[in-house]
Write a protein that holds these residues in place. Structure first.
Motif, short mmCIF file in Angstrom:
data_model
loop_
_atom_site.label_atom_id
_atom_site.label_comp_id
_atom_site.label_asym_id
_atom_site.label_seq_id
_atom_site.Cartn_x
_atom_site.Cartn_y
_atom_site.Cartn_z
N HIS A 42 0.87 -1.17 0.00
CA HIS A 42 0.00 0.00 0.00
C HIS A 42 0.91 1.23 0.00
O HIS A 42 1.28 1.75 1.05
CB HIS A 42 -0.91 -0.02 1.23
CG HIS A 42 -1.85 1.16 1.31
ND1 HIS A 42 -2.59 1.59 0.24
CD2 HIS A 42 -2.15 1.99 2.35
CE1 HIS A 42 -3.31 2.63 0.59
NE2 HIS A 42 -3.07 2.90 1.87
N LEU A 43 1.28 1.66 -1.20
CA LEU A 43 2.25 2.74 -1.36
C LEU A 43 1.56 4.09 -1.34
O LEU A 43 0.37 4.21 -1.64
CB LEU A 43 3.01 2.57 -2.67
CG LEU A 43 3.86 1.30 -2.80
CD1 LEU A 43 4.42 1.18 -4.22
CD2 LEU A 43 4.99 1.30 -1.77
N PRO A 44 2.32 5.15 -1.01
CA PRO A 44 1.76 6.51 -1.06
C PRO A 44 1.35 6.89 -2.48
O PRO A 44 1.74 6.22 -3.46
CB PRO A 44 2.92 7.38 -0.56
CG PRO A 44 3.80 6.47 0.20
CD PRO A 44 3.69 5.14 -0.47
N PRO A 45 0.56 7.95 -2.63
CA PRO A 45 0.15 8.40 -3.97
C PRO A 45 1.35 8.67 -4.86
O PRO A 45 2.43 9.05 -4.39
CB PRO A 45 -0.63 9.68 -3.69
CG PRO A 45 -1.05 9.58 -2.26
CD PRO A 45 0.02 8.80 -1.56
N SER A 46 1.15 8.50 -6.16
CA SER A 46 2.23 8.68 -7.12
C SER A 46 1.67 9.31 -8.39
O SER A 46 0.65 8.87 -8.91
CB SER A 46 2.88 7.34 -7.44
OG SER A 46 3.99 7.50 -8.30
N PRO A 47 2.31 10.34 -8.93
CA PRO A 47 1.85 10.94 -10.19
C PRO A 47 2.06 9.96 -11.34
O PRO A 47 2.81 8.98 -11.22
CB PRO A 47 2.76 12.17 -10.36
CG PRO A 47 3.41 12.38 -9.04
CD PRO A 47 3.48 11.04 -8.37
N PRO A 48 1.44 10.20 -12.46
CA PRO A 48 1.67 9.36 -13.64
C PRO A 48 3.15 9.36 -14.02
O PRO A 48 3.81 10.39 -14.00
CB PRO A 48 0.82 10.03 -14.74
CG PRO A 48 -0.23 10.78 -13.99
CD PRO A 48 0.41 11.24 -12.73
N ALA A 49 3.67 8.17 -14.36
CA ALA A 49 5.09 8.02 -14.68
C ALA A 49 5.28 7.64 -16.14
O ALA A 49 4.35 7.15 -16.80
CB ALA A 49 5.72 6.96 -13.79
N LEU A 50 6.49 7.88 -16.62
CA LEU A 50 6.85 7.47 -17.98
C LEU A 50 7.65 6.17 -17.91
O LEU A 50 8.29 5.88 -16.89
CB LEU A 50 7.69 8.56 -18.65
CG LEU A 50 6.98 9.88 -18.94
CD1 LEU A 50 7.95 10.87 -19.57
CD2 LEU A 50 5.77 9.67 -19.85
N PRO A 51 7.64 5.37 -18.97
CA PRO A 51 8.45 4.14 -18.98
C PRO A 51 9.92 4.48 -18.76
O PRO A 51 10.43 5.50 -19.22
CB PRO A 51 8.21 3.57 -20.38
CG PRO A 51 6.92 4.17 -20.83
CD PRO A 51 6.85 5.53 -20.21
N LEU A 52 10.59 3.62 -18.04
CA LEU A 52 12.03 3.69 -17.80
C LEU A 52 12.45 4.86 -16.91
O LEU A 52 13.04 4.67 -15.86
CB LEU A 52 12.80 3.75 -19.12
CG LEU A 52 12.57 2.57 -20.06
CD1 LEU A 52 13.36 2.75 -21.34
CD2 LEU A 52 12.96 1.26 -19.39
N ILE A 53 12.16 6.09 -17.31
CA ILE A 53 12.65 7.23 -16.53
C ILE A 53 11.77 7.51 -15.32
O ILE A 53 12.16 8.27 -14.43
CB ILE A 53 12.78 8.49 -17.38
CG1 ILE A 53 11.41 9.00 -17.84
CG2 ILE A 53 13.70 8.26 -18.56
CD1 ILE A 53 11.48 10.38 -18.50
N GLY A 54 10.59 6.93 -15.25
CA GLY A 54 9.72 7.15 -14.11
C GLY A 54 9.25 8.58 -14.02
O GLY A 54 8.56 9.10 -14.91
N HIS A 55 9.64 9.26 -12.94
CA HIS A 55 9.20 10.64 -12.71
C HIS A 55 10.33 11.65 -12.85
O HIS A 55 10.19 12.81 -12.43
CB HIS A 55 8.60 10.76 -11.30
CG HIS A 55 7.40 9.89 -11.07
ND1 HIS A 55 7.48 8.66 -10.44
CD2 HIS A 55 6.09 10.07 -11.39
CE1 HIS A 55 6.28 8.12 -10.38
NE2 HIS A 55 5.41 8.95 -10.94
N LEU A 56 11.44 11.23 -13.43
CA LEU A 56 12.57 12.15 -13.58
C LEU A 56 12.19 13.41 -14.36
O LEU A 56 12.73 14.49 -14.11
CB LEU A 56 13.74 11.45 -14.27
CG LEU A 56 14.59 10.52 -13.40
CD1 LEU A 56 15.60 9.77 -14.26
CD2 LEU A 56 15.32 11.32 -12.31
N HIS A 57 11.26 13.28 -15.31
CA HIS A 57 10.88 14.43 -16.13
C HIS A 57 10.15 15.49 -15.32
O HIS A 57 10.00 16.64 -15.79
CB HIS A 57 10.01 13.97 -17.30
CG HIS A 57 8.69 13.39 -16.87
ND1 HIS A 57 8.60 12.19 -16.19
CD2 HIS A 57 7.41 13.84 -17.04
CE1 HIS A 57 7.33 11.93 -15.95
NE2 HIS A 57 6.59 12.91 -16.45
#
Length: 523
Positions: A42-57
């Motif tokens: 049960h993880l904390p909320p997370s914004p939409p991510a991109l493949p591979l780079i995740g949320h680096l952008h």
């Protein structure tokens, strides 16, 4: 469309290969049977991510602003993925920070390693007090710091050093005022903190024969620039060596330069061992180093790493905060006048304000604390989770990196009224400023400019001593004019990009003498 050159073609193939390899590794990676699958947590909320780079952008050049913006959109507790192999917990409110700094302090008592620590020569990284993993060595150094190196007794013994460096600063500004020349106050404050730290640590300053303090100041600047690029550790997964190829040589070169300076000063201290009236920090560390009965057997690398941490923590950070303080006071003339009136009512008009006066100057303390609230010396502090735990009911897996956005915590609207406004009065209670070691609330961690818990900065008391007495002297002795000196002229408050909260433009202003504390001693 023009055909690709050979170089462009090979670069294109290289990036296609990287992307394909990372994609295949992420698809076919075997789960660790000793840990629960991410999908079962049960993880904390997370914004939409991109493949591979995740949320680096989502992370821009100014980290604390990027994290603050995300928290406004998705909440004060976020779970981000940085690249294919790094997870980051972002904390952005006082109530959640309390869970980390108090309720789960031991679980979050590690620091993340730099991106290529295992590629550096043995013992280069991870042995300073700041970066060392929680364990026997870290506990020993923390105790030594609080009792001897940066404790109340050592701060009192080093008071004369700070007074002398403040006097040097005032003499320099007085000369500029006599010539009606502008002063780069940011640069002058940097010299003050650098000289004070170097004299406290090693009895050396800019005027030394080998100019060690000036060399250290340049190294500190380069160290902070490098730290902003590698602070989040390994985010490149199977291509983590790319970080070493990019920055490894720079890190090793800086370490070599630090080592050369510290080895030279080490030899000088050994030659005069026992002949000095007042011990500096290196003298104390050398005693521990030679003590066979010490709780922990220190190495030369341990001592040099501690001193490097002290230089980095004691030079830029305090100078930045004092520059912001003077900028806010110049932009708020009524607060400047109120502070000067307080100083003159307590100190009089015949002598310079001293550290011993600060306890009787509540508004001065409030001004410095309000600056620290808006411009914390470290905007984002990092931890790493040592064991599986829960925060606000969410599962936090072991080895998760944590970024506590102190900027957001100290502008939490649930705790602070008009949080973006500069209002020193918020720290005044019945005309007395609160103790520097207290927070405003008993259950919340809401004022944490130096962090909190086990990993809180052990040098905070020293920083307060330097900042309060320096700001008091600059306000007592000078009026400061910006531009043409009109009421409409304001200090540029733009923040520089990067990991911290440095001013984008140094504070340059014209000093006008209000009180010369050295006039009576002039020939």
């Amino acid at each position: 469309m023009a055909p690709l050159t050979d170089t462009q073609y090979y670069l294109f193939c290289f990036f296609v290969w990287i992307f394909s390899t990372l994609l295949l590794r992420s698809l076919f990676r075997r789960p660790n049977n000793q840990e629960p699958a991410i999908g079962d947590l049960h993880l904390p909320p997370s914004p939409p991510a991109l493949p591979l780079i995740g949320h680096l952008h989502l992370l821009g050049l100014t980290l604390y602003k990027s994290l603050h913006k995300l928290s406004l959109q998705y909440g004060p507790l976020l779970y981000l993925r940085l690249g294919p192999s790094r997870n980051l917990l972002v904390v952005s409110s006082a109530s959640v920070a309390t869970e980390v700094f108090k309720a789960n302090d031991l679980a979050f008592s590690d620091r993340p390693t730099i991106a290529f620590a295992d590629e550096l020569p043995k013992d280069v990284g991870g042995v300073g007090l700041f970066s060392a993993p929680y364990g026997e060595y870290w506990r020993f150094m923390r105790k030594l710091s609080m009792t001897q190196l940066l404790g109340a007794r050592q701060i009192e013994l080093s008071r004369s050093i700070r007074q002398e460096e403040i006097a040097r600063l005032l003499h320099s500004v007085l000369e500029s005022a006599d010539r009606r020349e502008v002063v780069d106050l940011g640069a002058e404050l940097m010299k003050l903190t650098n000289n004070s730290t170097c004299r406290l640590a090693m009895s050396t300053r800019v005027s030394g024969e080998n100019n060690e303090a000036e060399q250290i100041r340049e190294l500190v600047k380069n160290s902070l620039q490098l730290a902003s690029k590698v602070c989040f550790g390994d985010v490149l997964g199977p291509f983590k060596k790319l970080g070493f190829w990019l920055y490894g040589k720079q890190a090793a070169d800086m370490d070599k330069r630090y080592d050369e300076i510290l080895e030279r000063i080490w030899k000088e201290h050994e030659e005069i061992s026992g002949k000095k009236e007042n011990e500096d920090l290196m003298d104390i560390l050398l005693k521990v180093y030679k003590d066979d009965k010490a709780e922990f057997k220190m190495t030369r690398t341990h001592i040099k790493a501690f001193l490097r941490d002290l230089f980095v923590g004691g030079t830029n950070t305090s100078a930045d905060v004092m520059q912001w303080t003077m900028s806010e006071l110049i932009n708020h003339p009524h607060m400047f006048r109120k502070l000067r009136e307080e100083i003159e009512s307590v100190v009089g008009t015949a002598r310079l304000v001293e550290e011993s006066d600060v306890s009787n100057l509540p508004y001065l303390q409030a001004v410095v604390k309000e600056t620290l609230r808006l411009y914390p010396s470290v905007a984002v502090t990092t931890r790493e989770c040592r064991e599986n735990c829960k925060i606000k009911g969410y599962d936090i897996p072991q080895k998760t990196m944590v970024a506590i956005n102190l900027y957001s915590v100290m502008q939490d609207p649930e705790v602070w009224d008009d949080p973006s406004e500069f209002r020193p009065e918020r720290f005044l209670v019945s005309s007395k400023v609160q103790n520097e070691n207290e927070t405003r609330g008993q259950s919340l961690v809401d004022f944490v400019p130096f962090g909190a818990g086990r990993r809180g900065c052990p040098g905070s008391a020293l920083a307060y001593s330097t900042m309060n007495s320096t700001i008091g002297a600059l306000v007592q002795c000078f009026d400061w004019k910006i531009g043409s000196g009109g009421d409409e002229d304001k200090v540029d408050m733009e923040v520089d990009s990067g990991f911290g909260l440095s001013k984008a433009h140094s504070l340059v202003c014209l000093p006008v003498v209000h009180f010369n504390p050295f006039a009576s001693s002039a020939p």
